[in-house]
Scaffold this motif. Structure first.
Motif, PDB file in Angstrom:
ATOM      1  N   HIS A 140     -42.016  58.591 -18.930  1.00 65.28           N
ATOM      2  CA  HIS A 140     -41.760  56.984 -18.822  1.00 65.28           C
ATOM      3  C   HIS A 140     -40.912  56.726 -19.669  1.00 65.28           C
ATOM      4  CE1 HIS A 140     -46.110  56.230 -17.251  1.00 65.28           C
ATOM      5  NE2 HIS A 140     -45.869  57.076 -18.082  1.00 65.28           N
ATOM      6  N   LEU A 141     -39.817  57.366 -20.562  1.00 64.70           N
ATOM      7  CA  LEU A 141     -39.266  56.231 -21.552  1.00 64.70           C
ATOM      8  C   LEU A 141     -37.426  57.203 -20.942  1.00 64.70           C
ATOM      9  CD1 LEU A 141     -40.491  56.528 -24.736  1.00 64.70           C
ATOM     10  CD2 LEU A 141     -40.444  55.005 -23.465  1.00 64.70           C
ATOM     11  N   GLY A 142     -36.674  56.630 -21.287  1.00 55.89           N
ATOM     12  CA  GLY A 142     -35.435  56.307 -20.585  1.00 55.89           C
ATOM     13  C   GLY A 142     -34.110  56.055 -21.452  1.00 55.89           C
ATOM     14  N   LEU A 143     -32.732  55.986 -21.250  1.00 52.67           N
ATOM     15  CA  LEU A 143     -32.594  55.441 -22.079  1.00 52.67           C
ATOM     16  C   LEU A 143     -30.413  54.968 -21.256  1.00 52.67           C
ATOM     17  CD1 LEU A 143     -31.733  57.768 -25.106  1.00 52.67           C
ATOM     18  CD2 LEU A 143     -32.180  55.478 -25.450  1.00 52.67           C
ATOM     19  N   GLU A 144     -30.566  54.182 -20.769  1.00 53.35           N
ATOM     20  CA  GLU A 144     -29.586  53.691 -19.886  1.00 53.35           C
ATOM     21  C   GLU A 144     -28.426  52.692 -20.495  1.00 53.35           C
ATOM     22  OE1 GLU A 144     -29.678  50.748 -16.385  1.00 53.35           O
ATOM     23  OE2 GLU A 144     -29.032  49.195 -17.653  1.00 53.35           O
ATOM     24  N   LEU A 145     -27.434  53.555 -19.850  1.00 48.49           N
ATOM     25  CA  LEU A 145     -26.322  53.066 -20.874  1.00 48.49           C
ATOM     26  C   LEU A 145     -24.983  52.526 -19.535  1.00 48.49           C
ATOM     27  CD1 LEU A 145     -23.631  53.160 -22.767  1.00 48.49           C
ATOM     28  CD2 LEU A 145     -22.688  55.665 -22.503  1.00 48.49           C
ATOM     29  N   ILE A 146     -24.830  51.184 -20.082  1.00 51.43           N
ATOM     30  CA  ILE A 146     -24.196  49.942 -18.305  1.00 51.43           C
ATOM     31  C   ILE A 146     -22.680  50.944 -19.673  1.00 51.43           C
ATOM     32  CG2 ILE A 146     -26.337  49.009 -18.331  1.00 51.43           C
ATOM     33  CD1 ILE A 146     -23.993  46.104 -19.446  1.00 51.43           C
ATOM     34  N   ALA A 147     -21.931  50.182 -17.999  1.00 52.77           N
ATOM     35  CA  ALA A 147     -20.510  50.382 -18.168  1.00 52.77           C
ATOM     36  C   ALA A 147     -20.107  49.291 -16.965  1.00 52.77           C
ATOM     37  CB  ALA A 147     -19.527  51.385 -17.978  1.00 52.77           C
ATOM     38  N   ALA A 148     -19.088  48.549 -17.470  1.00 51.17           N
ATOM     39  CA  ALA A 148     -18.341  47.277 -16.770  1.00 51.17           C
ATOM     40  C   ALA A 148     -18.206  46.159 -17.338  1.00 51.17           C
ATOM     41  CB  ALA A 148     -19.595  46.239 -16.469  1.00 51.17           C
ATOM     42  N   THR A 149     -16.676  46.220 -16.849  1.00 52.84           N
ATOM     43  CA  THR A 149     -16.475  45.207 -17.601  1.00 52.84           C
ATOM     44  C   THR A 149     -16.002  43.538 -16.616  1.00 52.84           C
ATOM     45  OG1 THR A 149     -13.977  44.873 -18.715  1.00 52.84           O
ATOM     46  CG2 THR A 149     -13.832  45.611 -17.192  1.00 52.84           C
ATOM     47  N   THR A 150     -15.649  42.323 -17.000  1.00 56.97           N
ATOM     48  CA  THR A 150     -16.010  41.561 -15.949  1.00 56.97           C
ATOM     49  C   THR A 150     -14.677  39.882 -16.574  1.00 56.97           C
ATOM     50  OG1 THR A 150     -17.662  40.593 -17.819  1.00 56.97           O
ATOM     51  CG2 THR A 150     -17.997  40.860 -15.861  1.00 56.97           C
ATOM     52  N   ARG A 151     -13.836  39.241 -15.601  1.00 58.78           N
ATOM     53  CA  ARG A 151     -13.224  38.509 -16.546  1.00 58.78           C
ATOM     54  C   ARG A 151     -13.405  37.082 -16.594  1.00 58.78           C
ATOM     55  NH1 ARG A 151      -8.971  35.054 -14.680  1.00 58.78           N
ATOM     56  NH2 ARG A 151      -6.823  35.062 -15.817  1.00 58.78           N
ATOM     57  N   HIS A 152     -13.540  36.423 -17.848  1.00 59.34           N
ATOM     58  CA  HIS A 152     -14.217  34.756 -17.523  1.00 59.34           C
ATOM     59  C   HIS A 152     -13.443  33.803 -18.120  1.00 59.34           C
ATOM     60  CE1 HIS A 152     -18.665  36.403 -17.122  1.00 59.34           C
ATOM     61  NE2 HIS A 152     -17.434  37.494 -18.426  1.00 59.34           N
ATOM     62  N   GLY A 153     -13.336  32.802 -17.101  1.00 55.56           N
ATOM     63  CA  GLY A 153     -12.021  31.746 -17.400  1.00 55.56           C
ATOM     64  C   GLY A 153     -12.777  30.628 -18.225  1.00 55.56           C
ATOM     65  N   LEU A 154     -11.960  30.602 -19.524  1.00 51.94           N
ATOM     66  CA  LEU A 154     -11.984  28.922 -20.204  1.00 51.94           C
ATOM     67  C   LEU A 154     -12.321  27.412 -20.111  1.00 51.94           C
ATOM     68  CD1 LEU A 154     -10.724  31.562 -23.191  1.00 51.94           C
ATOM     69  CD2 LEU A 154     -13.612  31.428 -21.742  1.00 51.94           C
ATOM     70  N   LEU A 164     -11.206  18.035 -24.821  1.00 51.63           N
ATOM     71  CA  LEU A 164     -10.295  19.010 -24.099  1.00 51.63           C
ATOM     72  C   LEU A 164     -11.044  18.756 -22.954  1.00 51.63           C
ATOM     73  CD1 LEU A 164     -10.053  21.597 -26.699  1.00 51.63           C
ATOM     74  CD2 LEU A 164      -8.966  19.853 -26.151  1.00 51.63           C
ATOM     75  N   SER A 165     -11.989  17.612 -22.186  1.00 53.32           N
ATOM     76  CA  SER A 165     -12.163  17.983 -20.666  1.00 53.32           C
ATOM     77  C   SER A 165     -11.481  17.583 -20.210  1.00 53.32           C
ATOM     78  CB  SER A 165     -13.500  16.984 -19.983  1.00 53.32           C
ATOM     79  OG  SER A 165     -12.869  15.800 -20.499  1.00 53.32           O
ATOM     80  N   GLY A 166     -10.372  17.123 -20.370  1.00 54.49           N
ATOM     81  CA  GLY A 166      -8.863  16.899 -19.144  1.00 54.49           C
ATOM     82  C   GLY A 166      -8.098  18.520 -19.203  1.00 54.49           C
ATOM     83  N   LEU A 167      -8.435  19.797 -19.817  1.00 51.80           N
ATOM     84  CA  LEU A 167      -7.800  20.507 -18.919  1.00 51.80           C
ATOM     85  C   LEU A 167      -9.428  21.062 -18.863  1.00 51.80           C
ATOM     86  CD1 LEU A 167      -6.073  21.244 -22.770  1.00 51.80           C
ATOM     87  CD2 LEU A 167      -4.963  21.125 -20.515  1.00 51.80           C
ATOM     88  N   SER A 168      -8.771  21.175 -17.861  1.00 50.98           N
ATOM     89  CA  SER A 168     -10.474  22.324 -17.226  1.00 50.98           C
ATOM     90  C   SER A 168      -9.765  24.207 -16.937  1.00 50.98           C
ATOM     91  CB  SER A 168     -10.206  22.130 -15.223  1.00 50.98           C
ATOM     92  OG  SER A 168      -9.205  22.156 -14.634  1.00 50.98           O
TER      93      SER A 168
END
Length: 223
Positions: free
Chosen positions: A79-93, A99-103
């Motif tokens: 019933h018990l498991g240990l999960e490790l995830i590996a991923a990388t993502t790119r996010h725009g700011l 500052l809304s004029g700078l999309s």
């Protein structure tokens, strides 16, 4: 009684279907390793403070990202498991408020290794839901500002502080064969950072709660 060809074909098809339905499920049991490859959508629920000291009326938004992810689960018990995830993502700011004029303010890459302890509700079933909770350490790297921001305020360097927080998840595995299954998974990750924008001798900073929802769908194998 001799069956007609059509009845023989129908009987054979029915027997094949029954055999498939009765096939041994990809049971998760103690000692198994489950490997899943997912496509994920990372959707921030961000909340930003002001950009101080120069832009007290401005704040920062964080964009969505879509990437592949691989994870590994070790079943310590049935019933018990240990999960490790590996991923990388790119996010725009992006800029908000004054500052809304700078999309496009810039971007950052995010590497959030997350370890969860899962409880598998029905490890011997064909449909196996699970719940999990754990910890996350997020590394921000490869950050950079946009040409639009550099033109507006001058050449600027961007850095973000790494984050430590908690994580929660829910998911389900659906058997395809004895070893192959489809997986659906959703996670919430507690993720907070402080971004520093250095323009010459001037340093602006902003606190951002990112707190993304991570939705994944993919295939898994049991070893």
């Amino acid at each position: 009684m001799t069956l007609s060809p059509r009845l023989r074909i129908a009987s054979l098809s029915a027997a094949t279907l029954l055999a498939a339905l009765a096939a041994t499920p990809a049971t998760a049991k103690a000692g198994d390793v489950l490997v899943r490859l997912r496509a994920i959508a990372v959707v921030p629920n961000e909340r930003s403070g002001p950009v101080l000291p120069t832009f007290p009326g401005g704040s920062v938004g964080v964009g969505n990202s879509f990437m592949p992810e691989i994870d590994f689960t070790y079943m310590a018990t049935d019933h018990l498991g240990l999960e490790l995830i590996a991923a990388t993502t790119r996010h725009g700011l992006s800029g908000r408020g004054s500052l809304s004029g700078l999309s496009d303010l810039g971007h950052t890459w995010v590497l959030p290794p997350t370890l969860t302890l899962q409880y598998h509700l029905a490890p011997a079933a064909k449909v196996r839901p699970y719940l999990g909770a754990g910890i996350n350490y997020t590394i921000f790297y490869g950050a950079g500002t946009s040409d639009a921001l550099d033109t507006a305020i001058g050449r600027t360097d961007l850095s973000l502080k790494n984050s430590f927080g908690w994580a929660a998840q829910a998911g389900v595995d659906f058997d395809l064969t004895e070893t192959l299954f489809v997986n659906l998974d959703i996670k919430y990750i507690d993720m907070t950072t402080t971004a520093r924008l250095t323009t010459g001798a001037l340093v602006n900073s902003v606190d951002v709660k990112i707190n993304p929802i991570v939705v994944g769908v993919g295939l898994g194998m049991r070893f």
